[in-house]
Motif scaffolding. Structure first.
Motif, PDB file in Angstrom:
ATOM      1  N   SER A  91      44.637  41.225 -21.864  1.00 35.81           N
ATOM      2  CA  SER A  91      43.800  42.210 -22.234  1.00 35.81           C
ATOM      3  C   SER A  91      43.867  42.851 -23.561  1.00 35.81           C
ATOM      4  CB  SER A  91      43.368  43.173 -21.091  1.00 35.81           C
ATOM      5  OG  SER A  91      43.254  42.340 -20.086  1.00 35.81           O
ATOM      6  N   ARG A  92      45.121  43.281 -23.755  1.00 34.78           N
ATOM      7  CA  ARG A  92      45.452  44.028 -24.893  1.00 34.78           C
ATOM      8  C   ARG A  92      44.980  43.099 -26.147  1.00 34.78           C
ATOM      9  NH1 ARG A  92      49.908  44.111 -28.609  1.00 34.78           N
ATOM     10  NH2 ARG A  92      50.072  46.205 -29.620  1.00 34.78           N
ATOM     11  N   GLY A  93      45.394  41.916 -25.970  1.00 40.56           N
ATOM     12  CA  GLY A  93      44.997  40.539 -27.167  1.00 40.56           C
ATOM     13  C   GLY A  93      43.689  40.763 -27.431  1.00 40.56           C
ATOM     14  N   LEU A  94      42.731  40.835 -26.395  1.00 42.21           N
ATOM     15  CA  LEU A  94      41.218  40.777 -26.567  1.00 42.21           C
ATOM     16  C   LEU A  94      40.664  41.779 -27.188  1.00 42.21           C
ATOM     17  CD1 LEU A  94      40.357  39.545 -22.724  1.00 42.21           C
ATOM     18  CD2 LEU A  94      40.116  38.243 -24.833  1.00 42.21           C
ATOM     19  N   ALA A  95      41.480  42.910 -26.922  1.00 38.96           N
ATOM     20  CA  ALA A  95      40.733  44.165 -27.452  1.00 38.96           C
ATOM     21  C   ALA A  95      40.923  44.334 -28.935  1.00 38.96           C
ATOM     22  CB  ALA A  95      41.388  45.488 -26.903  1.00 38.96           C
ATOM     23  N   LEU A  96      42.389  43.981 -29.284  1.00 35.52           N
ATOM     24  CA  LEU A  96      42.857  43.660 -30.781  1.00 35.52           C
ATOM     25  C   LEU A  96      41.921  42.575 -31.536  1.00 35.52           C
ATOM     26  CD1 LEU A  96      46.871  43.837 -29.872  1.00 35.52           C
ATOM     27  CD2 LEU A  96      45.409  45.649 -31.325  1.00 35.52           C
ATOM     28  N   GLY A  97      41.862  41.565 -30.750  1.00 37.78           N
ATOM     29  CA  GLY A  97      40.786  40.557 -31.385  1.00 37.78           C
ATOM     30  C   GLY A  97      39.439  41.113 -31.944  1.00 37.78           C
ATOM     31  N   ASN A  98      38.941  41.821 -30.892  1.00 37.60           N
ATOM     32  CA  ASN A  98      37.690  42.624 -31.062  1.00 37.60           C
ATOM     33  C   ASN A  98      37.533  43.478 -32.361  1.00 37.60           C
ATOM     34  OD1 ASN A  98      35.195  41.829 -29.126  1.00 37.60           O
ATOM     35  ND2 ASN A  98      36.975  42.080 -27.905  1.00 37.60           N
ATOM     36  N   LEU A  99      38.798  43.868 -32.794  1.00 33.74           N
ATOM     37  CA  LEU A  99      38.854  44.772 -33.882  1.00 33.74           C
ATOM     38  C   LEU A  99      39.314  44.151 -35.089  1.00 33.74           C
ATOM     39  CD1 LEU A  99      40.758  47.755 -32.308  1.00 33.74           C
ATOM     40  CD2 LEU A  99      38.524  47.899 -33.125  1.00 33.74           C
ATOM     41  N   GLY A 100      39.477  42.706 -35.028  1.00 33.87           N
ATOM     42  CA  GLY A 100      39.527  41.945 -36.225  1.00 33.87           C
ATOM     43  C   GLY A 100      41.059  41.804 -36.230  1.00 33.87           C
ATOM     44  N   ASP A 101      41.984  42.359 -35.526  1.00 32.54           N
ATOM     45  CA  ASP A 101      43.555  42.400 -35.849  1.00 32.54           C
ATOM     46  C   ASP A 101      44.003  41.011 -34.927  1.00 32.54           C
ATOM     47  OD1 ASP A 101      46.280  42.759 -36.216  1.00 32.54           O
ATOM     48  OD2 ASP A 101      46.149  44.708 -35.369  1.00 32.54           O
ATOM     49  N   TYR A 102      43.699  39.775 -35.714  1.00 32.43           N
ATOM     50  CA  TYR A 102      44.074  38.653 -34.963  1.00 32.43           C
ATOM     51  C   TYR A 102      45.643  38.601 -34.882  1.00 32.43           C
ATOM     52  CZ  TYR A 102      39.146  37.775 -35.560  1.00 32.43           C
ATOM     53  OH  TYR A 102      37.605  38.091 -35.652  1.00 32.43           O
ATOM     54  N   GLU A 103      46.374  38.919 -35.735  1.00 34.63           N
ATOM     55  CA  GLU A 103      47.630  38.544 -35.897  1.00 34.63           C
ATOM     56  C   GLU A 103      48.344  39.441 -34.579  1.00 34.63           C
ATOM     57  OE1 GLU A 103      49.273  39.686 -39.454  1.00 34.63           O
ATOM     58  OE2 GLU A 103      48.650  37.769 -40.564  1.00 34.63           O
ATOM     59  N   SER A 104      48.007  40.470 -34.368  1.00 33.43           N
ATOM     60  CA  SER A 104      48.650  41.381 -33.247  1.00 33.43           C
ATOM     61  C   SER A 104      48.083  40.708 -32.111  1.00 33.43           C
ATOM     62  CB  SER A 104      48.202  42.871 -33.377  1.00 33.43           C
ATOM     63  OG  SER A 104      48.658  43.538 -34.704  1.00 33.43           O
ATOM     64  N   ALA A 105      46.694  40.439 -31.985  1.00 32.49           N
ATOM     65  CA  ALA A 105      45.972  39.704 -30.683  1.00 32.49           C
ATOM     66  C   ALA A 105      47.188  38.421 -30.358  1.00 32.49           C
ATOM     67  CB  ALA A 105      44.722  39.530 -30.906  1.00 32.49           C
ATOM     68  N   ILE A 106      47.205  37.601 -31.476  1.00 25.34           N
ATOM     69  CA  ILE A 106      48.085  36.349 -31.060  1.00 25.34           C
ATOM     70  C   ILE A 106      49.364  36.900 -30.504  1.00 25.34           C
ATOM     71  CG2 ILE A 106      49.428  34.534 -32.389  1.00 25.34           C
ATOM     72  CD1 ILE A 106      46.813  34.445 -34.033  1.00 25.34           C
ATOM     73  N   ALA A 107      49.963  38.010 -30.954  1.00 27.31           N
ATOM     74  CA  ALA A 107      51.363  38.249 -30.471  1.00 27.31           C
ATOM     75  C   ALA A 107      51.212  38.727 -29.008  1.00 27.31           C
ATOM     76  CB  ALA A 107      51.904  39.496 -31.323  1.00 27.31           C
ATOM     77  N   SER A 108      50.152  39.424 -28.702  1.00 30.54           N
ATOM     78  CA  SER A 108      49.832  39.816 -27.329  1.00 30.54           C
ATOM     79  C   SER A 108      49.530  38.547 -26.222  1.00 30.54           C
ATOM     80  CB  SER A 108      48.727  40.995 -27.004  1.00 30.54           C
ATOM     81  OG  SER A 108      48.995  41.925 -27.704  1.00 30.54           O
ATOM     82  N   PHE A 109      48.870  37.584 -26.959  1.00 31.33           N
ATOM     83  CA  PHE A 109      48.711  36.489 -26.126  1.00 31.33           C
ATOM     84  C   PHE A 109      50.032  35.595 -25.734  1.00 31.33           C
ATOM     85  CE2 PHE A 109      44.380  36.620 -27.980  1.00 31.33           C
ATOM     86  CZ  PHE A 109      43.772  37.527 -26.881  1.00 31.33           C
ATOM     87  N   GLU A 110      50.750  35.842 -26.702  1.00 25.58           N
ATOM     88  CA  GLU A 110      52.198  34.766 -26.788  1.00 25.58           C
ATOM     89  C   GLU A 110      53.133  35.434 -25.524  1.00 25.58           C
ATOM     90  OE1 GLU A 110      53.462  34.854 -30.876  1.00 25.58           O
ATOM     91  OE2 GLU A 110      52.485  32.975 -31.030  1.00 25.58           O
ATOM     92  N   LYS A 111      52.948  36.911 -25.688  1.00 25.20           N
ATOM     93  CA  LYS A 111      53.735  37.680 -24.708  1.00 25.20           C
ATOM     94  C   LYS A 111      53.135  37.538 -23.435  1.00 25.20           C
ATOM     95  CE  LYS A 111      56.802  40.720 -23.583  1.00 25.20           C
ATOM     96  NZ  LYS A 111      58.085  40.827 -23.748  1.00 25.20           N
ATOM     97  N   ALA A 112      52.055  37.372 -23.090  1.00 25.96           N
ATOM     98  CA  ALA A 112      51.381  37.113 -21.726  1.00 25.96           C
ATOM     99  C   ALA A 112      52.020  35.565 -21.349  1.00 25.96           C
ATOM    100  CB  ALA A 112      50.037  37.104 -21.943  1.00 25.96           C
ATOM    101  N   ILE A 113      51.937  34.596 -22.441  1.00 25.90           N
ATOM    102  CA  ILE A 113      52.337  33.368 -22.031  1.00 25.90           C
ATOM    103  C   ILE A 113      53.692  33.294 -21.679  1.00 25.90           C
ATOM    104  CG2 ILE A 113      52.442  31.095 -23.045  1.00 25.90           C
ATOM    105  CD1 ILE A 113      49.888  31.808 -24.564  1.00 25.90           C
ATOM    106  N   GLN A 114      54.507  34.018 -22.329  1.00 27.25           N
ATOM    107  CA  GLN A 114      56.078  33.985 -22.263  1.00 27.25           C
ATOM    108  C   GLN A 114      56.217  34.568 -20.851  1.00 27.25           C
ATOM    109  OE1 GLN A 114      58.016  36.654 -24.979  1.00 27.25           O
ATOM    110  NE2 GLN A 114      60.044  36.533 -24.091  1.00 27.25           N
TER     111      GLN A 114
END
Length: 240
Positions: free
Chosen positions: A189-212
Motif C-alpha cells: 500500500s505504501r508503494g501505491l501511495a508513492l506511485g501516485n506521487l510519481g516517486d516510482y523508484e521508491s514505490a518499486i522498492a516498497s513492492f519489492e519489500k512486500a514480495i521479499q
C-alpha cells in the motif's frame, strides 16, 4: 428483376436521400444473461485486469457486453449485496478500484464505487490473511495488540489513499510498518501511495519489500510491474 433494380437505385441514391426516406437499420437486441453468467464474465474480467490486460484485451473479452445495460444493472445490484455485508474483503475491493483506470468504461466506474464503499467497511478474514497465518505458523500474531494497531493504521491509510491524501496515507502505512515490519500489505500500500506521487523508484522498492516478505503476493508483483513501466516512461520522457 424490378426488385434488384430498386435495391440498386436505393443504394445509389441513399447518400443524398433525406433522413425520413432512408431505410431504417434494426438494432441488434441484447440478450440478457443469467446472474451466474454475468458473475462469471465479471470474475474473468477482474482476473484479466489484475494480470495486466490492456484496453484491446478487455474489449475483446467483453464483446458486445461492453455496452450491455443488463450487465451494468447486474453489477450495480451485485455491489448493493456486497455493501450489505457486515465485513468486506479489502483485497477484492482494491482489485475493483483498479478497474476504473484501465479502459473498462462505465463498468469500471461502477466497480470503483463499489470498491471505495467496501474499503470503508471492517476488513473480514480474507484468504490472504489465512495464508499468512499458515505460512508463518503463528495465528496469534494477528490477534495481539500490536497486530490490531498495525491493521488499524493500514485501514486508515487505505481510506486516506482513496481520498487522494497520499502524504497522509504514506505516514499511516509507515507507522504500521514500524509496528509490524514484516507486514506485506502495508509495504504494498505504501508503494501505491508513492506511485501516485510519481516517486516510482521508491514505490518499486516498497513492492519489492512486500514480495521479499511474501513471494507469492500476486498483487504486489502486478504493482511492481506497473511501476517499472511508469518509471521507464518517465525516464524516456525526461531524456526526450
Amino acid at each position: 428483376m424490378i426488385k434488384r433494380f430498386w435495391q440498386w437505385l436505393v443504394r445509389l441514391l441513399q447518400p443524398i436521400l433525406p433522413p425520413f426516406l432512408k431505410p431504417k437499420r434494426h438494432r441488434r437486441l441484447q440478450k440478457r444473461l443469467s446472474d451466474a453468467e454475468y458473475q462469471q464474465l465479471f470474475r474473468q474480467l477482474l482476473t484479466g485486469v489484475n494480470q495486466g490486460w490492456n484496453r484491446e484485451q478487455i474489449l475483446q473479452h467483453l464483446g458486445y457486453h461492453s455496452s450491455d445495460r443488463y450487465f451494468k444493472v447486474w453489477l450495480y445490484e451485485y455491489g448493493q449485496q456486497l455493501r450489505q455485508l457486515p465485513e468486506a474483503d479489502h483485497q477484492f475491493a482494491w482489485q475493483l478500484l483498479q478497474m476504473s483506470g484501465v479502459g473498462c468504461g462505465e463498468l469500471g466506474e461502477i466497480a470503483a464505487e463499489i470498491g471505495q464503499d467496501l474499503l470503508a467497511k471492517p476488513s473480514g478474514k480474507g484468504e490472504e490473511e489465512k495464508e499468512d497465518k499458515e505460512d508463518k505458523g503463528d495465528e496469534d500474531k494477528w490477534e495481539n495488540a500490536e497486530g490490531d494497531a498495525a491493521a488499524a493504521l493500514l485501514n486508515q491509510g487505505k481510506q486516506q489513499l482513496t481520498a487522494q491524501d497520499f502524504l497522509g496515507a504514506i505516514a499511516s502505512f509507515e507507522k504500521a510498518i514500524q509496528i509490524k515490519p514484516d507486514y506485506p500489505e502495508a509495504w504494498n500500500s505504501r508503494g501505491l501511495a508513492l506511485g501516485n506521487l510519481g516517486d516510482y523508484e521508491s514505490a518499486i522498492a516498497s513492492f519489492e519489500k512486500a514480495i521479499q516478505i511474501k513471494p507469492d503476493y500476486q498483487l504486489a508483483w502486478y504493482n511492481w510491474g506497473v511501476a517499472l513501466d511508469k518509471l521507464g516512461e518517465k525516464e524516456t520522457f525526461t531524456l526526450s
